[in-house]
Design a protein around this motif. Sequence first.
Motif, short mmCIF file in Angstrom:
data_model
loop_
_atom_site.label_atom_id
_atom_site.label_comp_id
_atom_site.label_asym_id
_atom_site.label_seq_id
_atom_site.Cartn_x
_atom_site.Cartn_y
_atom_site.Cartn_z
N ASN A 36 0.83 -1.20 0.00
CA ASN A 36 0.00 0.00 0.00
C ASN A 36 0.87 1.26 0.00
OD1 ASN A 36 -2.66 1.38 0.44
ND2 ASN A 36 -1.62 2.01 2.31
N ARG A 39 2.26 1.98 -3.46
CA ARG A 39 1.27 2.62 -4.34
C ARG A 39 1.06 4.08 -3.95
NH1 ARG A 39 1.18 2.48 -8.19
NH2 ARG A 39 -0.97 2.94 -8.69
N MET A 40 1.09 4.35 -2.63
CA MET A 40 0.93 5.74 -2.17
C MET A 40 2.03 6.65 -2.69
SD MET A 40 -0.38 5.17 1.72
CE MET A 40 0.14 6.77 2.26
N GLY A 42 3.33 6.19 -5.61
CA GLY A 42 3.31 6.10 -7.06
C GLY A 42 4.20 4.99 -7.60
N PHE A 110 -8.07 -4.24 3.70
CA PHE A 110 -6.75 -3.77 3.27
C PHE A 110 -6.41 -4.36 1.89
CE2 PHE A 110 -2.46 -2.60 5.51
CZ PHE A 110 -2.34 -1.51 4.67
N MET A 113 -8.39 -2.57 -0.67
CA MET A 113 -7.83 -1.22 -0.88
C MET A 113 -6.61 -1.27 -1.81
SD MET A 113 -7.45 0.87 2.69
CE MET A 113 -5.97 1.76 2.22
N GLU A 116 -7.58 -1.96 -5.34
CA GLU A 116 -8.16 -0.75 -5.94
C GLU A 116 -7.09 0.29 -6.27
OE1 GLU A 116 -11.27 0.71 -3.43
OE2 GLU A 116 -12.48 -1.08 -3.77
N SER A 117 -5.99 0.23 -5.53
CA SER A 117 -4.91 1.19 -5.79
C SER A 117 -4.13 0.82 -7.04
CB SER A 117 -3.98 1.27 -4.58
OG SER A 117 -3.12 0.15 -4.56
#
Lengths: 163, 100
Positions: A36, A39-40, A42, A110, A113, A116-117
Amino acid sequence: MDPQADGNAPAPIEKVSIIVSKGSLEGVYPALIMANGARMEGIEANLFFTFFGLDAINRAKHEHVKVATVGNPGLHLATWAGGIPGVSSLVTHKLAEEMEKLDIPPIPEFVEMIAESGAGLYACKASVDLFGLTTDDFVDEVTEVITVGEFYGLAAGGQIIFT
Amino acid sequence: MMSRAVDVDAEGFMTDATQWDRDVAAAIAAEAGISPLTDRHWQVVEFMRERYLESGSAPSIRTLGKASGVPIKELYELFPKGPAKLAAKIAGIPKPRGCI
């Protein structure tokens, strides 16, 4: 070429492929947080679930992933006490409460999420065969069941993290 | 657009939220490759700013997905290089420090 050789900053990480091999709560969360977090920033991310790590994407089991209370010195709990029925559930429940305060989602949410990211979620074919599982056993977010060779193909050009 | 100086940190996050307005936001967004800002971008940016001004910290990606009215998948489409970080930058608030 060594990215630092010309005095420039190191090249940023552009892709990570994270292997989830453990089926305990403390085994699964670090991988999910790292995926996660990638991905946050990029950074492209893939998750490859193998062996007991498959529990994190198994629709019958993903709500029941627990802290290992036996053989876990980090808990500072006597091994005999960790083995008492219910202790693992209790410790897991307490930890889940603390995580909720920090806005860390439960494993099923999670995983959703992270999918989806835009991260890819893959199940290891050898483990799927070993445990007699099929794609129906997994949550819908799982992209595909793949071989280890295919995993290396996906991971090409990026970093591999084993957890 | 008129040029105007605002205070930023080493990574380009504004250090004085009161210097922010919609023109500044549009300029930061354009610099990050997002131009123009659509209504959906604004919805996220305004939500971030409101939450920050209320609580003193930027919302997590989880909260953004649940409460901003823009689902996580779309957040990543709107801000491909990282929604929480980039939306915070455009919203003129400090870089989110959370791991989630």
